[in-house]
Design a protein around this motif. Structure first.
Motif, PDB file in Angstrom:
ATOM      1  N   MET B  50       0.829  -1.205   0.000  1.00 47.00           N
ATOM      2  CA  MET B  50       0.000   0.000   0.000  1.00 47.00           C
ATOM      3  C   MET B  50       0.867   1.259   0.000  1.00 47.00           C
ATOM      4  O   MET B  50       0.639   2.192  -0.758  1.00 47.00           O
ATOM      5  CB  MET B  50      -0.916   0.011   1.221  1.00 47.00           C
ATOM      6  N   GLY B  51       1.864   1.244   0.863  1.00 48.08           N
ATOM      7  CA  GLY B  51       2.718   2.420   0.976  1.00 48.08           C
ATOM      8  C   GLY B  51       3.491   2.707  -0.297  1.00 48.08           C
ATOM      9  O   GLY B  51       3.633   3.867  -0.701  1.00 48.08           O
ATOM     10  N   ALA B  54       1.235   4.316  -2.729  1.00 50.19           N
ATOM     11  CA  ALA B  54       1.052   5.746  -2.443  1.00 50.19           C
ATOM     12  C   ALA B  54       2.219   6.557  -2.997  1.00 50.19           C
ATOM     13  O   ALA B  54       2.024   7.614  -3.588  1.00 50.19           O
ATOM     14  CB  ALA B  54       0.905   5.963  -0.941  1.00 50.19           C
ATOM     15  N   SER B  55       3.422   6.043  -2.809  1.00 48.63           N
ATOM     16  CA  SER B  55       4.604   6.739  -3.348  1.00 48.63           C
ATOM     17  C   SER B  55       4.541   6.828  -4.860  1.00 48.63           C
ATOM     18  O   SER B  55       4.738   7.891  -5.445  1.00 48.63           O
ATOM     19  CB  SER B  55       5.886   5.998  -2.970  1.00 48.63           C
ATOM     20  N   ASP B  60      -1.872  10.219  -1.124  1.00 46.37           N
ATOM     21  CA  ASP B  60      -1.894   9.789   0.273  1.00 46.37           C
ATOM     22  C   ASP B  60      -2.280   8.311   0.396  1.00 46.37           C
ATOM     23  O   ASP B  60      -3.009   7.769  -0.443  1.00 46.37           O
ATOM     24  CB  ASP B  60      -2.906  10.647   1.027  1.00 46.37           C
ATOM     25  N   ALA B  61      -1.801   7.676   1.465  1.00 47.38           N
ATOM     26  CA  ALA B  61      -2.090   6.255   1.685  1.00 47.38           C
ATOM     27  C   ALA B  61      -3.590   6.006   1.839  1.00 47.38           C
ATOM     28  O   ALA B  61      -4.100   4.981   1.395  1.00 47.38           O
ATOM     29  CB  ALA B  61      -1.348   5.764   2.920  1.00 47.38           C
ATOM     30  N   SER B  62      -4.289   6.954   2.447  1.00 48.00           N
ATOM     31  CA  SER B  62      -5.730   6.763   2.650  1.00 48.00           C
ATOM     32  C   SER B  62      -6.469   6.741   1.313  1.00 48.00           C
ATOM     33  O   SER B  62      -7.531   6.133   1.186  1.00 48.00           O
ATOM     34  CB  SER B  62      -6.292   7.880   3.528  1.00 48.00           C
ATOM     35  N   THR B  65      -5.979   3.218  -0.085  1.00 46.21           N
ATOM     36  CA  THR B  65      -6.909   2.307   0.593  1.00 46.21           C
ATOM     37  C   THR B  65      -8.246   2.255  -0.139  1.00 46.21           C
ATOM     38  O   THR B  65      -8.775   1.169  -0.400  1.00 46.21           O
ATOM     39  CB  THR B  65      -7.147   2.775   2.041  1.00 46.21           C
ATOM     40  N   SER B  88       2.391  -4.571   7.026  1.00 49.18           N
ATOM     41  CA  SER B  88       2.166  -4.176   5.634  1.00 49.18           C
ATOM     42  C   SER B  88       1.293  -5.182   4.892  1.00 49.18           C
ATOM     43  O   SER B  88       1.165  -6.337   5.284  1.00 49.18           O
ATOM     44  CB  SER B  88       3.491  -4.009   4.911  1.00 49.18           C
TER      45      SER B  88
END
Lengths: 138, 138
Positions: B50-51, B54-55, B60-62, B65, B88
């Motif tokens: 997930m992280g 996002a990158s 954003d990570a949210s 999601t 993770s």
DNA sequence: TATTGTTATACTCTATAACTATA
DNA sequence: TATAGTTATAGAGTATAACAATA
């Protein structure tokens, strides 16, 4: 040849990705969304009707209504009655809007920065390639 | 020179505009949003946390999601526990997702179409220019 | 204590359908 | 009746802040 196109396709993807990200960042720096900055840019040249904006921004008229309403509430554009057609409205940029549009152009350094990395010959070649890919000659 | 950059800047804007519009259209043709297609493409190569998503998607990570949740509810990806780190999660593409990703690649004809308009020399020149502008040589 | 991911929330973008006013 | 624009509504993208679970 196919491989050449495949690799070029990836480079093109990466470049557009970076371009879009930079535009979004610049817009946020001046307190706008990308869509708002885009609309402001369109209106900065001359007054544009709502319908024309929808065509140029490739979106629905109801969408334009909302973006214009937000920009209007920030005092960056205003609506005025259409010239000949009583149904239509023109969106006009305000002095504050013009200032912000200019700030946006300054903030969006990406194109000048990247083009500055090219030699004069490379710029010529790029310009020709873009002309062809945009269907503007040949 | 400044004028050359200015004109090139406009061509670049127009090209990116057309590229983005074409990508959006292709995504909708296969029943995805552009953001969903983008995430699916990232996951198609290999499982991604997930992280990391996002990158790579610059958001954003949210946000990730939510997009993953939507794709998961369509059966195109699934979450699985991270390899080493119990916190993770990795997002893995499903067979259906792989099919849709492939359909998306086929639907997104824009790059191949436009690159096909160029001569071999022009493609070489474009590739070199993109390399330089992406900071990949010189 | 720091990190990964989720939830709750709010704002924006976007389109569709129904509507108003004008042509 | 057709067209320009708006309103109501709903789904999706996006971020911030607060939170849970794990490191």
């Amino acid at each position: 040849m196919v491989d050449q196109v495949g690799s070029l396709g990836q480079q093109m993807w990466d470049f557009v990705y970076a371009y879009d990200a930079a535009y979004d960042r610049a817009a946020r720096e001046v307190g706008l969304s990308a869509a708002q900055a885009c609309l402001l840019k369109a209106v900065a040249e001359r007054p544009v009707t709502m319908g024309e904006l929808a065509s140029r921004l490739l979106c629905d008229a109801s969408n334009v209504t909302q973006i214009v309403t937000r920009l209007e509430s920030k005092g960056l554009v205003r609506r005025q009655p259409g010239a000949r057609d009583g149904r239509s409205k023109e969106v006009v940029i305000t002095p504050d809007g013009a200032v912000l549009d200019e700030r946006m152009r300054v903030a969006f350094t990406f194109p000048v920065e990247r083009l500055g990395l090219l030699s004069s010959d490379a710029r010529d070649a790029l310009g020709s390639a873009l002309d062809v890919m945009l269907g503007r000659d040949g």
